[in-house]
Design an enzyme around this catalytic site. Structure first.
Site, PDB file in Angstrom:
ATOM      1  N   ARG A  67      18.335  -2.458   5.911  1.00 63.20           N
ATOM      2  CA  ARG A  67      19.307  -1.986   6.897  1.00 63.20           C
ATOM      3  C   ARG A  67      20.069  -0.805   6.321  1.00 63.20           C
ATOM      4  NH1 ARG A  67      22.278  -6.121  10.675  1.00 63.20           N
ATOM      5  NH2 ARG A  67      24.191  -6.282   9.511  1.00 63.20           N
TER       6      ARG A  67
ATOM      7  N   ARG B  24      21.785  -4.584  13.515  1.00 64.11           N
ATOM      8  CA  ARG B  24      20.722  -5.521  13.161  1.00 64.11           C
ATOM      9  C   ARG B  24      19.573  -5.458  14.178  1.00 64.11           C
ATOM     10  NH1 ARG B  24      19.397  -9.843   9.868  1.00 64.11           N
ATOM     11  NH2 ARG B  24      18.154 -11.354  10.993  1.00 64.11           N
TER      12      ARG B  24
ATOM     13  N   ASN C  57      11.506  -2.877  11.720  1.00 61.51           N
ATOM     14  CA  ASN C  57      10.596  -3.732  10.954  1.00 61.51           C
ATOM     15  C   ASN C  57       9.560  -4.389  11.855  1.00 61.51           C
ATOM     16  OD1 ASN C  57      11.387  -3.300   8.307  1.00 61.51           O
ATOM     17  ND2 ASN C  57      13.221  -4.528   8.609  1.00 61.51           N
TER      18      ASN C  57
ATOM     19  N   VAL D  80       6.691 -11.527   3.799  1.00 61.94           N
ATOM     20  CA  VAL D  80       7.814 -11.537   2.857  1.00 61.94           C
ATOM     21  C   VAL D  80       8.906 -10.577   3.325  1.00 61.94           C
ATOM     22  CG1 VAL D  80       8.457 -11.144   0.440  1.00 61.94           C
ATOM     23  CG2 VAL D  80       6.208 -12.082   0.989  1.00 61.94           C
TER      24      VAL D  80
ATOM     25  N   ASN E 261      11.694  -8.771   5.162  1.00 61.02           N
ATOM     26  CA  ASN E 261      12.732  -9.338   6.026  1.00 61.02           C
ATOM     27  C   ASN E 261      12.924  -8.535   7.311  1.00 61.02           C
ATOM     28  OD1 ASN E 261      13.724 -11.648   4.769  1.00 61.02           O
ATOM     29  ND2 ASN E 261      14.820 -10.415   3.246  1.00 61.02           N
TER      30      ASN E 261
ATOM     31  N   ASP F   3      13.653 -19.808  -1.391  1.00 57.11           N
ATOM     32  CA  ASP F   3      14.849 -20.604  -1.095  1.00 57.11           C
ATOM     33  C   ASP F   3      14.665 -22.038  -1.600  1.00 57.11           C
ATOM     34  OD1 ASP F   3      16.032 -18.426   0.554  1.00 57.11           O
ATOM     35  OD2 ASP F   3      14.264 -18.815   1.760  1.00 57.11           O
TER      36      ASP F   3
ATOM     37  N   ARG G  20      15.166 -21.992  -5.253  1.00 59.75           N
ATOM     38  CA  ARG G  20      16.599 -21.852  -5.560  1.00 59.75           C
ATOM     39  C   ARG G  20      17.319 -23.189  -5.401  1.00 59.75           C
ATOM     40  NH1 ARG G  20      17.201 -16.186  -2.148  1.00 59.75           N
ATOM     41  NH2 ARG G  20      16.835 -14.797  -3.908  1.00 59.75           N
TER      42      ARG G  20
ATOM     43  N   HIS H 216      14.998 -17.572   6.999  1.00 54.45           N
ATOM     44  CA  HIS H 216      15.347 -17.028   5.681  1.00 54.45           C
ATOM     45  C   HIS H 216      16.537 -16.090   5.896  1.00 54.45           C
ATOM     46  CE1 HIS H 216      15.092 -15.432   1.641  1.00 54.45           C
ATOM     47  NE2 HIS H 216      15.114 -14.214   2.155  1.00 54.45           N
TER      48      HIS H 216
HETATM   49  C1  LMR Z   1      16.413 -12.752  -1.192  1.00 50.52           C
HETATM   50  O1  LMR Z   1      16.546 -13.824  -0.621  1.00 50.52           O
HETATM   51  O2  LMR Z   1      16.552 -12.611  -2.414  1.00 50.52           O
HETATM   52  C2  LMR Z   1      16.112 -11.517  -0.399  1.00 50.52           C
HETATM   53  O3  LMR Z   1      15.620 -11.866   0.848  1.00 50.52           O
HETATM   54  C3  LMR Z   1      17.335 -10.708  -0.296  1.00 50.52           C
HETATM   55  C4  LMR Z   1      17.074  -9.376   0.314  1.00 50.52           C
HETATM   56  O4  LMR Z   1      17.556  -9.147   1.420  1.00 50.52           O
HETATM   57  O5  LMR Z   1      16.378  -8.579  -0.295  1.00 50.52           O
END
Ligand code: LMR
Length: 412
Positions: free
Chosen positions: A157, A163, A170, A194, A196, A224, A227, A252
């Site tokens: 962005r 947005r 995209n 992948v 975004n 995620d 993480r 995501h």
């Molecule tokens: C992430 O979750 O690390 C990425 O999607 C963040 C981003 O916007 O690059």
């Protein structure tokens, strides 16, 4: 098999914030292309390990760079884009030590030199399983017979960009790539999106590829999941391999829902091990949701190595049988889902695989009010994003009324 990377100025690298105007994506096929570099046999490289609790000075700096001036030559392209994925794919870490692969790298006029550099690097690495590297700028050529397509490229962005504008720009990239996959890829190509906003990009891509099963499209939420596992392991004082059954539900984005109700630590429900519900509901959840953004704030770039590892994990989860009783998260097409989540969107849910590239959704998960209310929120966000890209999915006129707090992890 082979993999493709895309690098071009109109759709930059991976998720927004990794590289501001550099694009890259990847795919895999069995067929060899005209522009081939043949590689000599060499020993298989050792598998890499990563640990949850590394500190920033232990992390190898990414080679990724922001390129604000499109005329400026890229200085480097990022471990994520060019090193980690291709290396692990080429070394046999993902598809196994007996599966030769061909990598097909999709780029642009501007990035062709860089792609040649990558091909040279791969050549010099002497990967025994890498039998061919080919590069190109036409997705209809590069995606020819691809069996795996890793679509990384997405525009970040820019200043003042709505947005809705981001979704549109995209979306056009993913609509085009969907059409190309539809036309020339293997009929059973597996696609991992992948770039975004990856869920909605995956939806656009699959809608533009009606000849490929919608089930074959994935939006990457494995990062995620990793993480969440890391945070639970740190809290419980165990190594992360003790954490299982972690689902990321939804988008995501910062509305994603890391599910601690169904997750386990050492085979026990998380809530029996971590008794601090307030921590789970607030700190843990927010930490996972916003991890990407915090990382960018700390070192000025989007996650690179961990994203790469999670892409490899995501592929591996589909090509190896899921351990008994466990599951993995992936953003997949919701039509026919057993949870009553809205149909016809791409939503992260718990999956199991027999190791044949296919998956099934896990049925034996439970919901409570907390979990369900958050699932509804991330669902609402994805439904709003879908309306916003109706012009790209063949569903009429786009109406963009996004929830105010809709954010990518990297946009905090
Ligand atoms: C992430 O979750 O690390 C990425 O999607 C963040 C981003 O916007 O690059």
């Amino acid at each position: 098999m082979a993999a493709v990377a895309e690098l071009n100025p109109s759709s930059p690298c991976k998720r927004p914030a990794l590289c501001s105007s550099l694009k890259c994506s990847y795919a895999l096929s069995r067929h060899y292309n005209r522009r081939s570099l043949f590689l000599r046999p060499a020993p298989v490289s050792r598998g890499s390990k990563i640990y949850c609790s590394v500190t920033s000075n232990e992390i190898q700096a990414p080679v990724a760079v922001k390129i604000d001036d499109p005329k400026k030559k890229a200085e480097c392209y990022g471990v994520f884009c060019l090193t980690y994925d291709l290396k692990a794919l080429a070394s046999g870490e993902v598809f196994g030590p007996n599966q030769p692969i061909a990598l097909k790298l999709l780029g642009s006029q501007r990035s062709i030199q860089a792609l040649e550099g990558v091909a040279m690097e791969l050549e010099d690495s002497l990967f025994p399983l890498l039998r061919e590297v080919s590069i190109g700028i036409d997705p209809y050529e590069v995606f020819q017979d691809a069996e795996w397509a890793l679509l990384i490229g997405a525009k970040p962005r820019g200043p003042g960009m709505e947005r809705a504008g981001l979704l549109d720009i995209n979306g056009q990239i993913f609509a085009e790539q969907g059409k190309a996959l539809n036309a020339v890829a293997s009929r059973n190509v597996q696609v991992i999106v992948v770039g975004n906003p990856c869920n909605t990009n995956a939806l656009i891509c699959l809608k533009n590829a009606p000849n490929i099963p919608a089930k074959n499209f994935h939006a990457l939420t494995r990062l995620d999941e990793n993480r969440a596992k890391c945070q639970l392991a740190l809290k419980a004082g165990v190594f992360y391999d003790k954490v299982s059954n972690v689902t990321i539900w939804g988008n995501h984005s910062t509305t994603q829902v890391p599910d601690f109700l169904n997750a386990k630590i050492d085979g026990l429900p998380v809530k029996e091990v971590v008794k601090d519900t307030k921590w789970l509901e607030e700190e843990f959840t927010e930490k996972v949701q916003k991890r990407g953004g915090v990382l960018i704030q700390k070192w000025g770039r989007s996650s690179a190595a961990s994203t790469s590892v999670s892409i490899l994990d995501a592929i591996r989860s589909l090509v190896t049988p899921t351990p008994e009783g466990d599951w993995f998260s992936s953003g997949v097409y919701t039509t026919g889902n057993p949870y009553s989540i809205a149909e016809d969107i791409v939503f992260s849910m718990p999956c199991r695989s027999k190791g044949d590239g296919d998956y099934e959704l896990v049925k034996d998960v439970v919901f409570d009010d907390y979990l369900w209310s958050r699932i509804k929120k991330t669902e609402a966000e994805l439904l709003a994003e879908k309306k916003c890209v109706a012009h790209l999915t063949g569903e009429g006129v786009a109406v963009c009324d996004l929830p105010g707090d809709t954010m990518l992890p990297g946009e905090m």
